[in-house]
Scaffold this motif. Sequence first.
Motif, PDB file in Angstrom:
ATOM      1  N   GLY A  44       0.800  -1.215   0.000  1.00  0.00           N
ATOM      2  CA  GLY A  44       0.000   0.000   0.000  1.00  0.00           C
ATOM      3  C   GLY A  44       0.830   1.261   0.000  1.00  0.00           C
ATOM      4  N   SER A  45       2.055   1.181  -0.524  1.00  0.00           N
ATOM      5  CA  SER A  45       2.941   2.349  -0.513  1.00  0.00           C
ATOM      6  C   SER A  45       3.206   2.834  -1.928  1.00  0.00           C
ATOM      7  N   CYS A  46       3.812   4.004  -2.028  1.00  0.00           N
ATOM      8  CA  CYS A  46       4.196   4.554  -3.323  1.00  0.00           C
ATOM      9  C   CYS A  46       5.513   3.917  -3.760  1.00  0.00           C
ATOM     10  N   VAL A  47       5.848   4.100  -5.031  1.00  0.00           N
ATOM     11  CA  VAL A  47       7.085   3.551  -5.589  1.00  0.00           C
ATOM     12  C   VAL A  47       7.771   4.628  -6.415  1.00  0.00           C
ATOM     13  N   LEU A  48       9.065   4.784  -6.210  1.00  0.00           N
ATOM     14  CA  LEU A  48       9.889   5.724  -6.964  1.00  0.00           C
ATOM     15  C   LEU A  48      10.888   4.933  -7.800  1.00  0.00           C
ATOM     16  N   ILE A  49      10.851   5.144  -9.106  1.00  0.00           N
ATOM     17  CA  ILE A  49      11.752   4.447 -10.032  1.00  0.00           C
ATOM     18  C   ILE A  49      12.512   5.493 -10.836  1.00  0.00           C
ATOM     19  N   GLU A  50      13.827   5.336 -10.895  1.00  0.00           N
ATOM     20  CA  GLU A  50      14.644   6.329 -11.592  1.00  0.00           C
ATOM     21  C   GLU A  50      15.517   5.695 -12.666  1.00  0.00           C
ATOM     22  N   SER A  51      15.727   6.458 -13.701  1.00  0.00           N
ATOM     23  CA  SER A  51      16.660   6.092 -14.756  1.00  0.00           C
ATOM     24  C   SER A  51      17.823   7.067 -14.727  1.00  0.00           C
ATOM     25  N   THR A  52      19.026   6.554 -14.921  1.00  0.00           N
ATOM     26  CA  THR A  52      20.194   7.431 -14.953  1.00  0.00           C
ATOM     27  C   THR A  52      20.426   7.961 -16.362  1.00  0.00           C
ATOM     28  N   ALA A  53      21.227   9.004 -16.442  1.00  0.00           N
ATOM     29  CA  ALA A  53      21.508   9.644 -17.727  1.00  0.00           C
ATOM     30  C   ALA A  53      22.194   8.694 -18.696  1.00  0.00           C
ATOM     31  N   ASN A  54      22.966   7.731 -18.187  1.00  0.00           N
ATOM     32  CA  ASN A  54      23.624   6.806 -19.121  1.00  0.00           C
ATOM     33  C   ASN A  54      22.720   5.633 -19.497  1.00  0.00           C
ATOM     34  N   GLN A  55      21.676   5.365 -18.707  1.00  0.00           N
ATOM     35  CA  GLN A  55      20.724   4.323 -19.073  1.00  0.00           C
ATOM     36  C   GLN A  55      19.815   4.788 -20.215  1.00  0.00           C
ATOM     37  N   CYS A  56      19.247   5.975 -20.043  1.00  0.00           N
ATOM     38  CA  CYS A  56      18.285   6.501 -21.014  1.00  0.00           C
ATOM     39  C   CYS A  56      18.593   7.963 -21.293  1.00  0.00           C
ATOM     40  N   ASP A  57      18.756   8.299 -22.550  1.00  0.00           N
ATOM     41  CA  ASP A  57      18.899   9.703 -22.930  1.00  0.00           C
ATOM     42  C   ASP A  57      18.221   9.923 -24.275  1.00  0.00           C
ATOM     43  N   GLN A  58      18.431  11.097 -24.848  1.00  0.00           N
ATOM     44  CA  GLN A  58      17.757  11.423 -26.101  1.00  0.00           C
ATOM     45  C   GLN A  58      18.217  10.546 -27.256  1.00  0.00           C
ATOM     46  N   ASN A  59      19.341   9.844 -27.063  1.00  0.00           N
ATOM     47  CA  ASN A  59      19.856   8.946 -28.100  1.00  0.00           C
ATOM     48  C   ASN A  59      19.596   7.479 -27.783  1.00  0.00           C
ATOM     49  N   GLY A  60      19.001   7.198 -26.635  1.00  0.00           N
ATOM     50  CA  GLY A  60      18.688   5.824 -26.272  1.00  0.00           C
ATOM     51  C   GLY A  60      19.511   5.262 -25.136  1.00  0.00           C
ATOM     52  N   GLY A  61      20.671   5.873 -24.816  1.00  0.00           N
ATOM     53  CA  GLY A  61      21.482   5.359 -23.715  1.00  0.00           C
ATOM     54  C   GLY A  61      21.894   3.910 -23.944  1.00  0.00           C
ATOM     55  N   TYR A  62      22.451   3.272 -22.891  1.00  0.00           N
ATOM     56  CA  TYR A  62      22.893   1.894 -23.092  1.00  0.00           C
ATOM     57  C   TYR A  62      21.738   0.901 -23.067  1.00  0.00           C
ATOM     58  N   THR A  63      20.547   1.330 -22.647  1.00  0.00           N
ATOM     59  CA  THR A  63      19.389   0.442 -22.671  1.00  0.00           C
ATOM     60  C   THR A  63      18.674   0.460 -24.012  1.00  0.00           C
ATOM     61  N   GLY A  64      18.999   1.477 -24.832  1.00  0.00           N
ATOM     62  CA  GLY A  64      18.282   1.643 -26.090  1.00  0.00           C
ATOM     63  C   GLY A  64      16.967   2.381 -25.931  1.00  0.00           C
ATOM     64  N   MET A  65      16.681   2.842 -24.711  1.00  0.00           N
ATOM     65  CA  MET A  65      15.428   3.542 -24.444  1.00  0.00           C
ATOM     66  C   MET A  65      15.659   5.028 -24.236  1.00  0.00           C
ATOM     67  N   LYS A  66      14.811   5.834 -24.861  1.00  0.00           N
ATOM     68  CA  LYS A  66      14.742   7.247 -24.534  1.00  0.00           C
ATOM     69  C   LYS A  66      13.848   7.398 -23.295  1.00  0.00           C
ATOM     70  N   PRO A  67      13.859   8.561 -22.639  1.00  0.00           N
ATOM     71  CA  PRO A  67      13.044   8.708 -21.425  1.00  0.00           C
ATOM     72  C   PRO A  67      11.578   8.329 -21.610  1.00  0.00           C
ATOM     73  N   MET A  68      10.966   8.717 -22.717  1.00  0.00           N
ATOM     74  CA  MET A  68       9.571   8.355 -22.947  1.00  0.00           C
ATOM     75  C   MET A  68       9.408   6.847 -23.087  1.00  0.00           C
ATOM     76  N   ASP A  69      10.386   6.186 -23.695  1.00  0.00           N
ATOM     77  CA  ASP A  69      10.347   4.728 -23.819  1.00  0.00           C
ATOM     78  C   ASP A  69      10.424   4.075 -22.444  1.00  0.00           C
ATOM     79  N   PHE A  70      11.315   4.598 -21.606  1.00  0.00           N
ATOM     80  CA  PHE A  70      11.456   4.050 -20.259  1.00  0.00           C
ATOM     81  C   PHE A  70      10.163   4.234 -19.472  1.00  0.00           C
ATOM     82  N   LYS A  71       9.572   5.411 -19.593  1.00  0.00           N
ATOM     83  CA  LYS A  71       8.302   5.656 -18.910  1.00  0.00           C
ATOM     84  C   LYS A  71       7.256   4.641 -19.344  1.00  0.00           C
ATOM     85  N   GLN A  72       7.142   4.413 -20.636  1.00  0.00           N
ATOM     86  CA  GLN A  72       6.142   3.468 -21.136  1.00  0.00           C
ATOM     87  C   GLN A  72       6.459   2.050 -20.674  1.00  0.00           C
ATOM     88  N   PHE A  73       7.736   1.718 -20.625  1.00  0.00           N
ATOM     89  CA  PHE A  73       8.188   0.410 -20.139  1.00  0.00           C
ATOM     90  C   PHE A  73       7.693   0.185 -18.710  1.00  0.00           C
TER      91      PHE A  73
END
Length: 441
Positions: A44-73
């Motif tokens: 019954g608690s909230c959850v905070l999830i963060e992505s680092t600048a090297n995981q996700c950026d405007q070019n995809g980062g090392y995950t291949g995800m842009k911030p909007m992609d990570f959000k949708q994920f």
Amino acid sequence: MMNHNPLKKLVELQKQGKSVGIYSVCSANGYVIEAALKRGLSDGSCVLIESTANQCDQNGGYTGMKPMDFKQFVLDIAEQVGFDTSRLFLGGDHLGPLTFAGKPEAQAMADAEELIRHYVGAGFTKIHIDTSMKVADDDPHIRLSDEVIARRGARLARVAEETYRKLLESDPTAIAPVYIVGSEVPIPGGAVGAADEGVQVTRVEDFRNTVAAFESAFRKEGLDAAWDNVIAVVVQPGVEEKDSGCTEYDRAKARELMASIKAFPNLVFEGHSTDYQTKLKLRELVEDGVGILKVGPALTFAMREGMFALAHIEQELLCGTDIEPSRFIETLDEAMLAEDKHWRKHYQGTESELRLKRKYSFSDRCRYYMPTPVVEAAKERLIGNLRRLGIPLNLLSQFMPIQYTKVREGALENDPVALVEDRITNTIDEYLYATHQKELM
């Protein structure tokens, strides 16, 4: 129009003398995110999830995800588990010129501005502005001054505010971002090198100078409203993981630093690298003023432990059969040896020592290789083999004794994915013990 960010309640509760914080999941691993959301649902608690600048950026980062992609994920996983997204916070960590530091300031900061636009534009509501790293035309022999760091940080805050105002045009309900400043920690992904020079607690003078420099820079840029939404400063309270241990929090050594936060009614501390602290030490950190506990490697380390346990169970089950084994453990190591850029500069030692570190180091560099196609295929074969054969209770007891007890009590399904996620939950529960974050919403 500014829509209030619920994370500001964290500061209010801390200043009321309540030991309430929140842990931050710094991971792009699907099992980790799903485990966190399922635990938030049951708790019954909230959850905070963060992505680092090297995981996700405007070019995809090392995950291949842009911030909007990570959000949708993350949102897709939340929908699958039935988690109320109004209790979900998304954050961007170390947002600044980190991955563009090889460029001159003009280009590095332009790229950092675009990075901020992507995160805020995607609706991330917790933004860590980190401009502490030098760029190509900074003097390598001179310490980067607080004023330069703050000036660059204010520039990014202005872009964040402009992007949020634009976001409101398409989504009038968008929550205003809160900001974190400062960076008294190793670079994202962990420290580099083998030398253990000890962990130095942030000096009170340095903390105060950081706050003063950022406040001055924000106000100089007319960002008074943005400064009011700065809720935390990153400091080093004296914690860090090592290959086979960690530096535990010592509240006596951090006493002066922790006392200094009381002079700032609108700020708490954010603590990075809190991985592998005991639940008692984590609670002490929250009690002493660290409102945000960042955790990443400890969660994927727990996931890796669960996967290795399943691999050992599979090995026992397949012995003497003609079923093709997953070779999950071997495949992961082969992937790391084939492309060593994510671990080579972090691990030092003999070949035998490197072999152990690749698998078992607390810095958990093998997490970078989990998404690779060959490792992913081995994981799917492992899961498939175990679902086909079933996991006998005697082997479950041998390799996953905590999960064995839960299965016997009817509290956990004897399914390989459920078992791995529950192993991750063991670590999450230590943070929930420390944070009391149900009180935030």
